[in-house]
Design a protein around this motif. Structure first.
Motif, PDB file in Angstrom:
ATOM      1  N   ASN A   1      56.592  64.604  55.813  1.00 26.54           N
ATOM      2  CA  ASN A   1      57.496  65.031  54.540  1.00 26.54           C
ATOM      3  C   ASN A   1      56.781  66.064  53.997  1.00 26.54           C
TER       4      ASN A   1
ATOM      5  N   VAL B   1      57.232  69.280  54.006  1.00 26.01           N
ATOM      6  CA  VAL B   1      58.316  70.355  54.013  1.00 26.01           C
ATOM      7  C   VAL B   1      59.241  70.055  52.570  1.00 26.01           C
TER       8      VAL B   1
ATOM      9  N   GLN C   1      63.525  72.766  52.890  1.00 30.50           N
ATOM     10  CA  GLN C   1      64.572  72.580  53.958  1.00 30.50           C
ATOM     11  C   GLN C   1      65.862  73.359  53.610  1.00 30.50           C
TER      12      GLN C   1
ATOM     13  N   VAL D   1      64.136  69.278  60.514  1.00 33.31           N
ATOM     14  CA  VAL D   1      65.041  69.295  59.384  1.00 33.31           C
ATOM     15  C   VAL D   1      66.363  68.664  59.731  1.00 33.31           C
TER      16      VAL D   1
ATOM     17  N   SER E   1      63.119  64.348  58.582  1.00 32.22           N
ATOM     18  CA  SER E   1      63.484  65.681  58.132  1.00 32.22           C
ATOM     19  C   SER E   1      62.282  65.902  57.313  1.00 32.22           C
ATOM     20  N   GLY E   2      61.778  67.252  57.127  1.00 31.42           N
ATOM     21  CA  GLY E   2      60.391  67.583  56.428  1.00 31.42           C
ATOM     22  C   GLY E   2      59.144  67.190  57.083  1.00 31.42           C
TER      23      GLY E   2
ATOM     24  N   LEU F   1      69.448  66.910  50.913  1.00 27.12           N
ATOM     25  CA  LEU F   1      69.664  67.868  51.878  1.00 27.12           C
ATOM     26  C   LEU F   1      71.043  67.889  52.328  1.00 27.12           C
TER      27      LEU F   1
END
Length: 251
Positions: free
Chosen positions: A47, A49, A54, A177, A201-202, A230
């Motif tokens: 995590n 990012v 994102q 992502v 994601s991230g 997101l």
């Protein structure tokens, strides 16, 4: 212009079609930032990012992905369509021609790596400096989008960069992502004994040094696993967007 050699092998390329990352949104949550040492020279930044970054990644890839040199479905040497969409920044790469062609079969060149993506990759590399990996100046960003139907059991090595890049162990930076992806890796290439890690994601995976030539691959995409925030801001279609930064490093 496409030269005669390109024309004779152009049938190996798929026809470029417009592919949009934007669709309907879905629900999911987020994870806290953490650091995981996987192997010597291989770390997972969980995590790292932010959602805002994102969102910028999706919007940037959408912008360039819909234009010249944008998303397309690459083919294998035997003519099989690969089950993902792809485009490149900085330098053109293809599963068949590797880095040999400056232009794609449609005559387009890879656009430069956008400044915001370059800055993000460099900052992530600095986060991993405790691993004592060599620094690199990314000149390639390969963008792939895997749909939720993607499944692959084979492993590969990233061997197409220059000798100086490979022998120097220059790291590879991979950002995930969207939907989560099951990532597998092995030092021997044996799929049966490969280790598995979930990329959400991230997340950012960095491997270099002693792990630069590790055998690896995406095994499966987990449907409906992308963060709600997101999807609310991008309407990203179901699937996993992966950005891989490398330094070709001319000899």
């Amino acid at each position: 212009m496409i030269n005669s050699n390109e024309k004779t092998t152009a049938y190996l390329w798929s026809k470029t079609k417009r592919f949009s990352l934007i669709g309907n949104d879905k629900e999911h949550g987020n994870l806290e930032r953490s650091w995981v040492d996987l192997e010597k020279g291989m770390i997972l930044l969980k995590n790292y990012v932010s959602v805002s970054d994102q969102v910028e990644i999706v919007n940037t890839c959408q912008k360039f992905g819909m234009g010249p040199g944008g998303f397309y479905e690459p083919l294998t040497r035997n003519g099989r369509t690969m089950n993902f969409q792809m485009m490149c920044f900085g330098r053109n790469w293809d599963p068949i021609t590797r880095y040999d062609w400056k232009h794609r079969s449609d005559g387009s060149e890879a656009p430069p790596i956008p400044n915001q993506l370059m800055s993000l990759a460099v900052n992530l590399l600095l986060e991993g400096q405790d691993m004592h990996l060599p620094l690199m100046d990314p000149d390639i960003c390969i963008v792939k989008f895997y749909t939720t139907t993607f499944e692959e059991l084979s492993l590969r090595q990233d061997l197409d960069e220059s000798r100086s890049s490979l022998e120097g162990g220059l790291p590879v930076v991979s950002i995930t992502v969207g939907d989560s992806a099951k990532f597998v890796y092995s030092y021997t290439g044996d799929v049966g004994h490969a280790k598995e890690v979930l990329l959400q994601s991230g997340d950012v995976l960095i491997f270099g040094g002693e792990s630069r030539l590790i055998h690896h691959g995406i095994k499966k995409i987990i449907p409906e696993s992308a963060p709600l925030s997101l999807l609310q801001q991008t309407n990203l279609v179901p699937g996993s967007l992966n950005l891989t930064f490398k330094d070709y490093s001319l000899d």
